[in-house]
Design a protein around this motif. Structure first.
Motif, PDB file in Angstrom:
ATOM      1  N   LEU A 108      -8.088   6.506 -17.057  1.00 11.29           N
ATOM      2  CA  LEU A 108      -7.974   5.312 -15.785  1.00 11.29           C
ATOM      3  C   LEU A 108      -6.620   5.431 -15.493  1.00 11.29           C
ATOM      4  CD1 LEU A 108      -8.685   2.868 -14.433  1.00 11.29           C
ATOM      5  CD2 LEU A 108      -8.174   1.561 -16.338  1.00 11.29           C
ATOM      6  N   TRP A 109      -6.376   5.926 -14.097  1.00  8.35           N
ATOM      7  CA  TRP A 109      -5.124   5.751 -13.326  1.00  8.35           C
ATOM      8  C   TRP A 109      -4.979   4.595 -12.541  1.00  8.35           C
ATOM      9  CZ3 TRP A 109      -2.492  10.163 -13.877  1.00  8.35           C
ATOM     10  CH2 TRP A 109      -3.138  11.434 -14.408  1.00  8.35           C
ATOM     11  N   VAL A 110      -4.028   4.049 -12.859  1.00 11.48           N
ATOM     12  CA  VAL A 110      -3.784   2.595 -12.411  1.00 11.48           C
ATOM     13  C   VAL A 110      -2.475   2.556 -11.332  1.00 11.48           C
ATOM     14  CG1 VAL A 110      -3.426   0.097 -12.783  1.00 11.48           C
ATOM     15  CG2 VAL A 110      -4.791   1.437 -14.309  1.00 11.48           C
ATOM     16  N   ALA A 111      -2.741   2.446 -10.078  1.00 10.37           N
ATOM     17  CA  ALA A 111      -1.702   2.573  -9.138  1.00 10.37           C
ATOM     18  C   ALA A 111      -1.416   1.214  -8.456  1.00 10.37           C
ATOM     19  CB  ALA A 111      -1.752   3.365  -8.236  1.00 10.37           C
ATOM     20  N   LEU A 112      -0.702   0.331  -9.121  1.00 12.88           N
ATOM     21  CA  LEU A 112      -0.403  -1.124  -8.553  1.00 12.88           C
ATOM     22  C   LEU A 112       0.956  -1.134  -8.035  1.00 12.88           C
ATOM     23  CD1 LEU A 112      -3.137  -3.278 -10.810  1.00 12.88           C
ATOM     24  CD2 LEU A 112      -3.409  -2.185  -8.597  1.00 12.88           C
ATOM     25  N   GLY A 113       1.875  -0.318  -8.792  1.00 13.71           N
ATOM     26  CA  GLY A 113       3.394  -0.550  -8.593  1.00 13.71           C
ATOM     27  C   GLY A 113       3.892  -1.452  -9.762  1.00 13.71           C
ATOM     28  N   VAL A 114       5.440  -1.048  -9.907  1.00 10.46           N
ATOM     29  CA  VAL A 114       5.963  -1.654 -11.227  1.00 10.46           C
ATOM     30  C   VAL A 114       6.379  -3.106 -10.605  1.00 10.46           C
ATOM     31  CG1 VAL A 114       8.081  -1.613 -12.433  1.00 10.46           C
ATOM     32  CG2 VAL A 114       6.593   0.530 -11.835  1.00 10.46           C
ATOM     33  N   PRO A 115       6.391  -4.275 -11.641  1.00 10.97           N
ATOM     34  CA  PRO A 115       5.522  -4.009 -12.738  1.00 10.97           C
ATOM     35  C   PRO A 115       4.040  -4.564 -12.912  1.00 10.97           C
ATOM     36  CG  PRO A 115       6.766  -6.073 -12.383  1.00 10.97           C
ATOM     37  CD  PRO A 115       6.919  -5.483 -11.310  1.00 10.97           C
ATOM     38  N   TYR A 116       3.644  -4.597 -11.679  1.00 14.56           N
ATOM     39  CA  TYR A 116       2.169  -5.274 -11.724  1.00 14.56           C
ATOM     40  C   TYR A 116       1.160  -4.361 -12.529  1.00 14.56           C
ATOM     41  CZ  TYR A 116       4.705  -7.414  -8.023  1.00 14.56           C
ATOM     42  OH  TYR A 116       5.654  -8.191  -7.377  1.00 14.56           O
ATOM     43  N   ALA A 148      -8.355   1.662   2.172  1.00 10.18           N
ATOM     44  CA  ALA A 148      -8.385   3.006   2.829  1.00 10.18           C
ATOM     45  C   ALA A 148      -7.566   3.992   1.994  1.00 10.18           C
ATOM     46  CB  ALA A 148      -7.502   2.574   4.211  1.00 10.18           C
ATOM     47  N   GLU A 149      -6.552   3.601   1.440  1.00 12.99           N
ATOM     48  CA  GLU A 149      -5.617   4.566   0.839  1.00 12.99           C
ATOM     49  C   GLU A 149      -6.412   5.106  -0.294  1.00 12.99           C
ATOM     50  OE1 GLU A 149      -0.907   4.046   1.795  1.00 12.99           O
ATOM     51  OE2 GLU A 149      -1.762   2.529   0.398  1.00 12.99           O
ATOM     52  N   ASN A 150      -7.127   4.117  -1.166  1.00 17.56           N
ATOM     53  CA  ASN A 150      -7.870   4.684  -2.207  1.00 17.56           C
ATOM     54  C   ASN A 150      -8.935   5.502  -1.663  1.00 17.56           C
ATOM     55  OD1 ASN A 150     -10.377   3.830  -4.184  1.00 17.56           O
ATOM     56  ND2 ASN A 150      -8.503   3.346  -5.359  1.00 17.56           N
ATOM     57  N   LYS A 151      -9.731   5.124  -0.740  1.00 18.07           N
ATOM     58  CA  LYS A 151     -10.973   6.017  -0.433  1.00 18.07           C
ATOM     59  C   LYS A 151     -10.182   7.554   0.021  1.00 18.07           C
ATOM     60  CE  LYS A 151     -14.126   2.353   0.887  1.00 18.07           C
ATOM     61  NZ  LYS A 151     -14.906   2.037   2.187  1.00 18.07           N
ATOM     62  N   ALA A 152      -9.235   7.301   0.789  1.00 17.51           N
ATOM     63  CA  ALA A 152      -8.595   8.808   1.212  1.00 17.51           C
ATOM     64  C   ALA A 152      -8.120   9.457   0.206  1.00 17.51           C
ATOM     65  CB  ALA A 152      -7.383   8.262   2.433  1.00 17.51           C
ATOM     66  N   ALA A 153      -7.560   8.889  -0.720  1.00 17.47           N
ATOM     67  CA  ALA A 153      -6.864   9.403  -2.105  1.00 17.47           C
ATOM     68  C   ALA A 153      -8.210  10.110  -2.624  1.00 17.47           C
ATOM     69  CB  ALA A 153      -6.241   8.571  -2.853  1.00 17.47           C
ATOM     70  N   VAL A 154      -9.174   9.547  -2.909  1.00 18.17           N
ATOM     71  CA  VAL A 154     -10.365   9.799  -3.598  1.00 18.17           C
ATOM     72  C   VAL A 154     -11.085  11.074  -2.932  1.00 18.17           C
ATOM     73  CG1 VAL A 154     -12.635   9.532  -4.516  1.00 18.17           C
ATOM     74  CG2 VAL A 154     -11.080   7.799  -4.964  1.00 18.17           C
ATOM     75  N   ALA A 155     -11.194  11.135  -1.724  1.00 19.34           N
ATOM     76  CA  ALA A 155     -11.630  12.072  -0.766  1.00 19.34           C
ATOM     77  C   ALA A 155     -11.011  13.354  -0.904  1.00 19.34           C
ATOM     78  CB  ALA A 155     -11.768  11.579   0.434  1.00 19.34           C
ATOM     79  N   PHE A 193      -1.499   7.070  -5.203  1.00 20.90           N
ATOM     80  CA  PHE A 193      -2.507   7.384  -4.140  1.00 20.90           C
ATOM     81  C   PHE A 193      -1.777   7.360  -2.861  1.00 20.90           C
ATOM     82  CE2 PHE A 193      -5.466   4.634  -7.334  1.00 20.90           C
ATOM     83  CZ  PHE A 193      -5.358   5.433  -8.149  1.00 20.90           C
ATOM     84  N   ASN A 194      -0.914   6.743  -2.603  1.00 19.23           N
ATOM     85  CA  ASN A 194       0.114   7.072  -1.369  1.00 19.23           C
ATOM     86  C   ASN A 194       0.232   8.300  -0.953  1.00 19.23           C
ATOM     87  OD1 ASN A 194       2.047   4.193  -2.327  1.00 19.23           O
ATOM     88  ND2 ASN A 194       0.180   4.133  -0.988  1.00 19.23           N
ATOM     89  N   PHE A 195       0.623   9.175  -1.951  1.00 23.32           N
ATOM     90  CA  PHE A 195       0.747  10.627  -1.774  1.00 23.32           C
ATOM     91  C   PHE A 195      -0.432  11.264  -1.707  1.00 23.32           C
ATOM     92  CE2 PHE A 195       4.683   9.387  -3.982  1.00 23.32           C
ATOM     93  CZ  PHE A 195       5.628   9.703  -2.998  1.00 23.32           C
ATOM     94  N   LEU A 196      -1.667  10.992  -2.484  1.00 25.45           N
ATOM     95  CA  LEU A 196      -2.714  11.674  -2.849  1.00 25.45           C
ATOM     96  C   LEU A 196      -3.508  11.524  -1.325  1.00 25.45           C
ATOM     97  CD1 LEU A 196      -3.918  11.117  -6.143  1.00 25.45           C
ATOM     98  CD2 LEU A 196      -2.899  13.284  -5.430  1.00 25.45           C
TER      99      LEU A 196
END
Length: 327
Positions: A235-243, A189-196, A268-271
């Motif tokens: 490529l923007w990778v948003a998985l959190g540290v250190p993942y 859900a957050e990924n789709k909302a961020a992209v939109a 992506f939480n902010f976007l």
């Protein structure tokens, strides 16, 4: 803590997690990080050992590809990590220049960011320390790092390079130049909302694909191959540290068509609008952590209680007064 020149003994153990699952644990400063699977669990995204061979990314100073690509950038040692002495606009320009066809190298360039929590974790977690030192460029995404560097360094960090701000600047430049993005991470859900939201803000930006970060096993490997086939410039990778750093460590060799990889934490939480950013004045005075603690006290209280004092100590004890050599 063992240095990277020392031989460290690998200790592996399997112990039950709090929810009854078995979690493989490995600690070693010199060997590669365990391969990453991004698993959908009740506790969120989890990095686990998958039993696959690891890439063994080397520290930048002994990595000829990373050294050659980023040799022009001055670095200052702040809190024990070597950080790029670049402001927001310079960082964006550097990233755009990196993905130019004539500047492309044999693999994507790997950029990450550090704040107080990262300094603390690198000082106490050898694996996290190794993952960060493998990055081609580390930006300061924490105002306290900038403030201390201004007190103790002859050429301080010019400003905080927050990934959320950097994303917007790079997106604007990418619109103008026809460069492409892929956005990987967060939940669906957050990924789709961020992209939109990004598409509304930057209508000419080419987003060639996006996907949530809750994949594992063959599905994850297939997604990595799909990303490589799409060949995004960024490529923007948003998985959190250190993942997210472990993801880069494992899959970078399979992403040779990608121009640059930027780890993105909670971007992506902010976007997506799930979390609001701190007021500007709190960002300027270095209190954004307090804002986030107010928003998510149960998740962040213990983390900040244990990492903030250690980070403050490291900032004053392991910040060098002069520039770090470009090695």
């Amino acid at each position: 803590m063992l240095s990277h020149s020392q031989n460290a003994r690998v200790s592996s153990a399997t112990s039950p997690s709090r929810d009854g699952r078995e979690v493989s644990r490995r600690t070693n400063s010199d060997t590669a990080a365990p391969p990453v699977q991004i698993c959908n669990t009740s506790r969120g995204t989890l990095a686990k050992s998958a039993g696959m061979p690891s890439t063994g990314m080397r520290e930048r100073r002994v990595n000829p590809v990373g050294r050659a690509a980023t040799d022009s950038v001055d670095r200052a040692t702040v809190g024990g990590l070597r950080l790029a002495v670049l402001d927001l606009e310079q960082t964006a320009n550097f990233m755009v220049d990196l993905v130019h066809p004539q500047r492309r190298v044999r693999r994507p360039l790997y950029l990450t960011s550090a704040n107080g929590e990262v300094l603390s974790r690198c000082a106490t977690e050898p694996m996290t320390d190794r993952l960060f030192r493998a990055a081609d460029l580390i930006n300061a995404d924490g105002q306290p790092l900038v403030m201390v560097s201004k007190l103790r360094s002859s050429k301080p960090l010019p400003e905080r390079v927050a990934t959320t701000d950097l994303f917007g600047v790079v997106a604007r430049k990418a619109e103008e130049l026809g460069l492409t993005f892929y956005m990987f991470g967060a939940n669906e859900a957050e990924n789709k909302a961020a992209v939109a939201n990004v598409r509304r803000a930057f209508p000419a930006l080419k987003i060639v694909g996006h996907c949530h970060g809750y994949l594992r096993g063959e599905a994850l490997r297939a997604k990595v191959d799909e990303i490589n086939a799409l060949a995004p410039d960024f490529l923007w990778v948003a998985l959190g540290v250190p993942y997210e750093q472990a993801f880069v460590d494992e899959y970078l060799p399979r992403l040779g068509n990608v121009g640059a990889i930027k780890t993105s934490g909670g971007l992506f939480n902010f976007l997506s609008g799930t979390l609001p950013r701190a007021p500007r004045w709190m960002q300027i005075v270095g209190l954004e952590w307090a804002w986030r603690l107010w928003l998510e006290p149960r998740r962040l209280f213990w983390r900040y209680l244990t990492t903030n004092p250690r980070a403050l100590y490291l900032l004053f004890q392991q910040t060098r007064p002069s520039l770090t050599k470009r090695d």
